[in-house]
Design a protein around this motif. Sequence first.
Motif, PDB file in Angstrom:
ATOM      1  N   GLU A  58      36.856  21.941  23.582  1.00 60.72           N
ATOM      2  CA  GLU A  58      37.469  23.279  23.594  1.00 60.72           C
ATOM      3  C   GLU A  58      37.606  23.809  22.165  1.00 60.72           C
ATOM      4  OE1 GLU A  58      38.143  24.513  26.580  1.00 60.72           O
ATOM      5  OE2 GLU A  58      39.014  26.401  25.909  1.00 60.72           O
ATOM      6  N   VAL A  59      38.059  22.948  21.278  1.00 64.18           N
ATOM      7  CA  VAL A  59      38.244  23.342  19.871  1.00 64.18           C
ATOM      8  C   VAL A  59      36.904  23.717  19.244  1.00 64.18           C
ATOM      9  CG1 VAL A  59      38.775  22.381  17.579  1.00 64.18           C
ATOM     10  CG2 VAL A  59      40.343  21.995  19.484  1.00 64.18           C
ATOM     11  N   LEU A  60      35.888  22.922  19.495  1.00 63.06           N
ATOM     12  CA  LEU A  60      34.573  23.182  18.902  1.00 63.06           C
ATOM     13  C   LEU A  60      33.988  24.487  19.436  1.00 63.06           C
ATOM     14  CD1 LEU A  60      33.022  19.582  19.031  1.00 63.06           C
ATOM     15  CD2 LEU A  60      34.186  20.697  17.106  1.00 63.06           C
ATOM     16  N   ARG A  61      34.147  24.719  20.741  1.00 68.52           N
ATOM     17  CA  ARG A  61      33.578  25.938  21.332  1.00 68.52           C
ATOM     18  C   ARG A  61      34.300  27.185  20.855  1.00 68.52           C
ATOM     19  NH1 ARG A  61      32.496  22.606  26.603  1.00 68.52           N
ATOM     20  NH2 ARG A  61      30.265  22.216  26.299  1.00 68.52           N
ATOM     21  N   ARG A  62      35.604  27.062  20.664  1.00 68.91           N
ATOM     22  CA  ARG A  62      36.368  28.224  20.195  1.00 68.91           C
ATOM     23  C   ARG A  62      35.872  28.668  18.810  1.00 68.91           C
ATOM     24  NH1 ARG A  62      42.844  28.234  20.060  1.00 68.91           N
ATOM     25  NH2 ARG A  62      42.439  27.548  22.173  1.00 68.91           N
ATOM     26  N   ARG A  63      35.361  27.707  18.041  1.00 65.73           N
ATOM     27  CA  ARG A  63      34.850  28.020  16.691  1.00 65.73           C
ATOM     28  C   ARG A  63      33.339  28.176  16.687  1.00 65.73           C
ATOM     29  NH1 ARG A  63      37.959  26.768  12.475  1.00 65.73           N
ATOM     30  NH2 ARG A  63      40.201  26.785  12.974  1.00 65.73           N
ATOM     31  N   HIS A  64      32.733  28.187  17.870  1.00 62.53           N
ATOM     32  CA  HIS A  64      31.264  28.367  17.972  1.00 62.53           C
ATOM     33  C   HIS A  64      30.503  27.301  17.191  1.00 62.53           C
ATOM     34  CE1 HIS A  64      32.442  32.155  19.740  1.00 62.53           C
ATOM     35  NE2 HIS A  64      33.102  32.474  18.635  1.00 62.53           N
ATOM     36  N   VAL A  65      31.068  26.113  17.175  1.00 60.10           N
ATOM     37  CA  VAL A  65      30.390  24.977  16.526  1.00 60.10           C
ATOM     38  C   VAL A  65      29.398  24.399  17.540  1.00 60.10           C
ATOM     39  CG1 VAL A  65      30.722  22.624  15.646  1.00 60.10           C
ATOM     40  CG2 VAL A  65      32.311  24.453  14.990  1.00 60.10           C
ATOM     41  N   PRO A  66      28.122  24.274  17.161  1.00 65.17           N
ATOM     42  CA  PRO A  66      27.140  23.748  18.131  1.00 65.17           C
ATOM     43  C   PRO A  66      27.434  22.305  18.503  1.00 65.17           C
ATOM     44  CG  PRO A  66      26.141  23.990  15.946  1.00 65.17           C
ATOM     45  CD  PRO A  66      27.512  24.559  15.852  1.00 65.17           C
ATOM     46  N   ILE A  67      27.390  22.021  19.790  1.00 65.29           N
ATOM     47  CA  ILE A  67      27.695  20.680  20.303  1.00 65.29           C
ATOM     48  C   ILE A  67      26.412  20.046  20.811  1.00 65.29           C
ATOM     49  CG2 ILE A  67      28.965  19.346  22.040  1.00 65.29           C
ATOM     50  CD1 ILE A  67      30.992  21.751  22.068  1.00 65.29           C
ATOM     51  N   LEU A  68      26.032  18.911  20.224  1.00 70.84           N
ATOM     52  CA  LEU A  68      24.846  18.211  20.724  1.00 70.84           C
ATOM     53  C   LEU A  68      25.205  17.442  21.988  1.00 70.84           C
ATOM     54  CD1 LEU A  68      21.862  17.734  19.999  1.00 70.84           C
ATOM     55  CD2 LEU A  68      22.570  15.618  18.868  1.00 70.84           C
ATOM     56  N   GLY A  69      26.360  16.778  21.968  1.00 71.52           N
ATOM     57  CA  GLY A  69      26.798  16.026  23.144  1.00 71.52           C
ATOM     58  C   GLY A  69      27.851  14.991  22.785  1.00 71.52           C
ATOM     59  N   VAL A  70      28.127  14.157  23.755  1.00 69.33           N
ATOM     60  CA  VAL A  70      29.180  13.148  23.636  1.00 69.33           C
ATOM     61  C   VAL A  70      28.553  11.762  23.658  1.00 69.33           C
ATOM     62  CG1 VAL A  70      31.184  12.119  24.825  1.00 69.33           C
ATOM     63  CG2 VAL A  70      30.924  14.619  24.703  1.00 69.33           C
ATOM     64  N   VAL A  71      29.040  10.862  22.827  1.00 70.43           N
ATOM     65  CA  VAL A  71      28.681   9.443  22.929  1.00 70.43           C
ATOM     66  C   VAL A  71      29.946   8.707  23.355  1.00 70.43           C
ATOM     67  CG1 VAL A  71      27.972   7.345  21.678  1.00 70.43           C
ATOM     68  CG2 VAL A  71      26.836   9.546  21.212  1.00 70.43           C
ATOM     69  N   MET A  72      29.867   8.023  24.489  1.00 67.39           N
ATOM     70  CA  MET A  72      31.022   7.266  24.985  1.00 67.39           C
ATOM     71  C   MET A  72      30.938   5.847  24.449  1.00 67.39           C
ATOM     72  SD  MET A  72      31.285   8.706  28.894  1.00 67.39           S
ATOM     73  CE  MET A  72      32.865   7.889  29.251  1.00 67.39           C
ATOM     74  N   ASN A  73      32.052   5.371  23.937  1.00 64.96           N
ATOM     75  CA  ASN A  73      32.084   4.068  23.271  1.00 64.96           C
ATOM     76  C   ASN A  73      33.091   3.168  23.976  1.00 64.96           C
ATOM     77  OD1 ASN A  73      31.620   2.040  21.395  1.00 64.96           O
ATOM     78  ND2 ASN A  73      33.151   2.830  19.962  1.00 64.96           N
ATOM     79  N   GLY A  74      32.596   2.096  24.589  1.00 61.28           N
ATOM     80  CA  GLY A  74      33.466   1.165  25.311  1.00 61.28           C
ATOM     81  C   GLY A  74      32.836   0.771  26.632  1.00 61.28           C
ATOM     82  N   GLN A  75      33.648   0.027  27.423  1.00 59.56           N
ATOM     83  CA  GLN A  75      33.142  -0.408  28.732  1.00 59.56           C
ATOM     84  C   GLN A  75      32.619   0.805  29.523  1.00 59.56           C
ATOM     85  OE1 GLN A  75      32.669  -3.283  29.918  1.00 59.56           O
ATOM     86  NE2 GLN A  75      33.929  -4.660  28.659  1.00 59.56           N
ATOM     87  N   LYS A  76      31.462   0.628  30.164  1.00 61.35           N
ATOM     88  CA  LYS A  76      30.910   1.748  30.958  1.00 61.35           C
ATOM     89  C   LYS A  76      31.941   2.205  31.983  1.00 61.35           C
ATOM     90  CE  LYS A  76      25.939   1.692  30.618  1.00 61.35           C
ATOM     91  NZ  LYS A  76      24.684   1.928  31.321  1.00 61.35           N
ATOM     92  N   ASN A  77      32.042   3.525  32.136  1.00 64.59           N
ATOM     93  CA  ASN A  77      33.000   4.098  33.079  1.00 64.59           C
ATOM     94  C   ASN A  77      32.348   5.318  33.705  1.00 64.59           C
ATOM     95  OD1 ASN A  77      35.168   5.618  34.239  1.00 64.59           O
ATOM     96  ND2 ASN A  77      36.590   4.317  33.061  1.00 64.59           N
ATOM     97  N   PRO A  78      31.595   5.095  34.782  1.00 61.53           N
ATOM     98  CA  PRO A  78      30.816   6.192  35.395  1.00 61.53           C
ATOM     99  C   PRO A  78      31.673   7.377  35.822  1.00 61.53           C
ATOM    100  CG  PRO A  78      30.155   4.064  36.306  1.00 61.53           C
ATOM    101  CD  PRO A  78      31.355   3.796  35.454  1.00 61.53           C
ATOM    102  N   ALA A  79      32.887   7.092  36.297  1.00 66.95           N
ATOM    103  CA  ALA A  79      33.748   8.197  36.756  1.00 66.95           C
ATOM    104  C   ALA A  79      34.154   9.072  35.565  1.00 66.95           C
ATOM    105  CB  ALA A  79      34.975   7.642  37.469  1.00 66.95           C
ATOM    106  N   ASN A  80      34.498   8.443  34.462  1.00 61.51           N
ATOM    107  CA  ASN A  80      34.878   9.227  33.267  1.00 61.51           C
ATOM    108  C   ASN A  80      33.671   9.955  32.696  1.00 61.51           C
ATOM    109  OD1 ASN A  80      37.548   8.591  33.420  1.00 61.51           O
ATOM    110  ND2 ASN A  80      37.535   7.058  31.786  1.00 61.51           N
ATOM    111  N   ARG A  81      32.501   9.308  32.763  1.00 62.76           N
ATOM    112  CA  ARG A  81      31.286  10.006  32.288  1.00 62.76           C
ATOM    113  C   ARG A  81      31.035  11.265  33.121  1.00 62.76           C
ATOM    114  NH1 ARG A  81      25.242   8.097  30.678  1.00 62.76           N
ATOM    115  NH2 ARG A  81      24.324  10.189  30.827  1.00 62.76           N
ATOM    116  N   GLN A  82      31.139  11.101  34.433  1.00 59.29           N
ATOM    117  CA  GLN A  82      30.905  12.241  35.340  1.00 59.29           C
ATOM    118  C   GLN A  82      31.932  13.352  35.091  1.00 59.29           C
ATOM    119  OE1 GLN A  82      32.527  13.701  38.137  1.00 59.29           O
ATOM    120  NE2 GLN A  82      30.701  14.978  38.560  1.00 59.29           N
ATOM    121  N   ALA A  83      33.163  12.972  34.869  1.00 60.59           N
ATOM    122  CA  ALA A  83      34.207  13.983  34.637  1.00 60.59           C
ATOM    123  C   ALA A  83      33.964  14.716  33.322  1.00 60.59           C
ATOM    124  CB  ALA A  83      35.572  13.316  34.624  1.00 60.59           C
TER     125      ALA A  83
END
Length: 203
Positions: free
Chosen positions: A142-167
């Motif tokens: 939300e913070v990045l979008r409000r400032r129009h900062v380009p977002i490449l994506g998210v890297v999740m770090n830790g035990q795989k969590n498909p539900a959190n990835r989907q959310a």
Amino acid sequence: MKGVFVTGTDTDVGKTLVSAWLVRNWAADYWKPIQTGLSESSDSMTVARLAPAARIHPPAVGLQAPLSPHEAARRERVRIDLSALAPPVTANALVVEGAGGAMVPINETALMVDLMERLRLPVVVVARSGLGTINHTLMTLEVLRRRHVPILGVVMNGQKNPANRQAIEHYGAVTVLAEIQPLPAVTETLVASLPPPDFPCPG
Ligand SMILES: Nc1ncnc2c1ncn2[C@@H]1O[C@H](COP(=O)(O)OP(=O)(O)OP(=O)(O)O)[C@@H](O)[C@H]1O
Ligand SMILES: C[C@H](N)[C@H](N)CCCCCC(=O)O
Ligand SMILES: [Mg+2]
């Protein structure tokens, strides 16, 4: 300028590990504009250990206290000026690592997101994979979008969590670019053993 800015949902979420992983796989340079906690091992030293072939540019600002940049600067009676955080000149791609998360103060008015806005590099958000990450990740986006900062994506770090990835992908309208598993130790060999990013370096 080619490369990415690596931010995180918090301090200690794995920005340096992910930066080293990208630097290795993209043959990119590394730069930590503001390093606090100089008495401890610095992020640049960690990346040099994990990616020995990488060109590491020295921080523009180094402060002793392992605290938020604005507070570490205050304790040393200095002020960090955004204009002093000019990126190094290189023909290579550049992986820039922020200090802490997007709303970390740099001085009495500027925040880490202001630096991201100035550098105009696509941003990789490193997020924990476990409980609590959905809120922290969506707020960061939300913070990045409000400032129009380009977002490449998210890297999740830790035990795989498909539900959190989907959310995160659904509510954040963002791509989870990679999932980094817990390593028994953070060594060059084990970082080298991670699957390479299946997304290209921007630029
Ligand atoms: N996938 C992982 N497996 C094992 N240890 C990890 C993993 N990711 C991070 N760590 C460890 O967790 C700690 C925090 O990681 P890291 O230093 O990369 O976080 P950071 O977000 O860069 O922190 P800072 O805000 O201080 O820059 C380090 O000791 C690191 O070695
Ligand atoms: C010292 C630490 N390793 C980081 N470099 C700085 C983290 C600042 C976090 C500030 C905050 O969000 O409260
Ligand atoms: Mg770090």
